[in-house]
Enzyme design. Structure first.
Site, PDB file in Angstrom:
ATOM      1  N   HIS A 254      -0.721   3.862   6.696  1.00  0.00           N
ATOM      2  CA  HIS A 254      -1.192   4.925   5.804  1.00  0.00           C
ATOM      3  C   HIS A 254      -2.482   5.604   6.309  1.00  0.00           C
ATOM      4  O   HIS A 254      -2.572   6.825   6.389  1.00  0.00           O
ATOM      5  CB  HIS A 254      -1.463   4.336   4.418  1.00  0.00           C
TER       6      HIS A 254
HETATM    7  O1  RIB Z   1      -1.871   2.079  -0.277  1.00  0.00           O
HETATM    8  C1  RIB Z   1      -2.261   2.010   1.057  1.00  0.00           C
HETATM    9  C2  RIB Z   1      -3.747   1.886   1.176  1.00  0.00           C
HETATM   10  O2  RIB Z   1      -4.183   0.669   0.586  1.00  0.00           O
HETATM   11  C3  RIB Z   1      -4.221   1.803   2.641  1.00  0.00           C
HETATM   12  O3  RIB Z   1      -5.500   2.333   2.739  1.00  0.00           O
HETATM   13  C4  RIB Z   1      -4.256   0.337   2.905  1.00  0.00           C
HETATM   14  O4  RIB Z   1      -5.183  -0.018   3.938  1.00  0.00           O
HETATM   15  C5  RIB Z   1      -4.759  -0.169   1.581  1.00  0.00           C
HETATM   16  O5  RIB Z   1      -6.171  -0.024   1.559  1.00  0.00           O
END
Ligand code: RIB
Ligand code: CA
Length: 327
Positions: A254
């Site tokens: 992400h």
């Molecule tokens: O939902 C994904 C996010 O939550 C990303 O930033 C992952 O590292 C967690 O922090």
């Protein structure tokens, strides 16, 4: 004429995908990383900080940016963690790996964080770069909210925020309604989005499509270097998680997409809409409510964010591997 580097602060809760985003940022000439600030999120604050320092050491930068610790818990909720995906150490359990001689493959870092409190450092750097600082957030938005409370004039100084967070026309990942970063600290997310600082929201709508496949990663990290080994070791645990849960041979990354948007906004297609974050709901706490209706909604629905809704997964994966691996 060389384009000017974008001055950025990275607020992060490393986290495997945070690690790839940090490596991408620190190996991209388009960005000048002024500081890394850590926040409780995937794992506890001290572990997030140790992981950020560990990544700087693995990159072997001549002048690493300062790492400042921030909030060890959300504004008004209990801390969570996502060790199931990121491992207990937040980096895929690499801290227990040993080399052939029995020595730790990834010993604790020798680098130390600055004594400065992250929200204070954010305010200082914003004042030092008036209208010239981008904040890239990869974890819960607690530090940014604390900086806004510390310095209410912050919106006059910060150029933009690029945030990995939310889910706008897609389901959540921690609950059916909420994405992890916003679910951890809904109050902080709402405060930051309502602050008026220009914000681009890179949510699950695009990050669940732009993924990193195991095949591509192994192909790109054949050369035996410390960084390539780290990339393979740190992602293995998350890749097992996605394989068991979804049968996908790879993992979501992400934060790497959010960082890519900070480098070049054309990596995603966005729509300017009104967004609010639910802070009261029993089932919907942390839900990012975007008004995607195709007609004007008057003042109450005035757009306050650019939400990423489209991405080219192949362009993403090629660019990411090109930048973060040693070919
Ligand atoms: O939902 C994904 C996010 O939550 C990303 O930033 C992952 O590292 C967690 O922090
Ligand atoms: Ca993160």
């Amino acid at each position: 004429m060389a384009t000017q580097r974008k001055h950025i602060i990275i607020d992060t809760d490393p986290g495997v995908d945070d690690a790839l985003a940090l490596i991408l940022a620190l190996r991209s000439d388009e960005l000048q990383v002024e500081a890394i600030t850590t926040v409780n999120g995937n794992v506890c604050l001290s572990q997030c900080t140790e992981n950020a320092l560990r990544i700087l050491e693995i990159l072997g930068l001549p002048e690493p940016p300062p790492v400042a610790q921030g909030a060890d818990r959300p504004l008004c909720r209990e801390p969570l963690s996502s060790a199931s995906i990121h491992g207990r150490d937040g980096l895929g359990e690499i801290s227990i790996l040993k080399d052939r001689s029995g020595k730790k493959k990834y010993p604790s870092p020798r680098l130390h964080p600055t004594a400065k409190y992250a929200p204070e450092l954010i305010c200082d750097l914003a004042a030092r770069h008036p209208r010239g600082l981008t904040i890239v957030t990869l974890g819960p938005l607690t530090n940014i909210a604390l900086a806004l409370t510390l310095e209410p004039a912050l919106p006059r100084y910060v150029k933009e925020i690029v945030t990995m967070g939310g889910a706008y026309s897609a389901p959540g990942n921690v609950t059916p309604a909420a994405e992890f970063n916003f679910f951890c600290d809904p109050e902080a997310a709402q405060q930051v989005i309502a602050s008026g600082i220009p914000i681009t929201l890179v949510g699950l709508d695009v990050t669940r499509i732009a993924r990193l496949s195991r095949h591509s990663l192994l192909n790109a990290t054949k050369k035996r270097t410390r960084l390539n080994q780290f990339l393979q070791n740190a992602t293995a645990h998350a890749m097992s998680f996605y394989c068991e849960r979804e049968g996908y041979h790879g993992c979501s990354v992400h934060d790497a997409l959010a960082m890519m948007v900070a480098i070049d906004s054309s990596f995603v297609g966005t729509k300017r809409v009104h967004v609010e974050v639910e802070t009261e709901g029993k089932l919907t706490a942390g839900m990012s409510v975007a008004d995607l209706r195709p007609y004007s909604r008057g003042k109450a629905g005035k757009p306050n964010a650019a939400v990423a809704l489209y991405v080219d997964p192949s362009r993403f994966e090629h660019f990411l591997l090109d930048r973060i691996t040693d070919r």
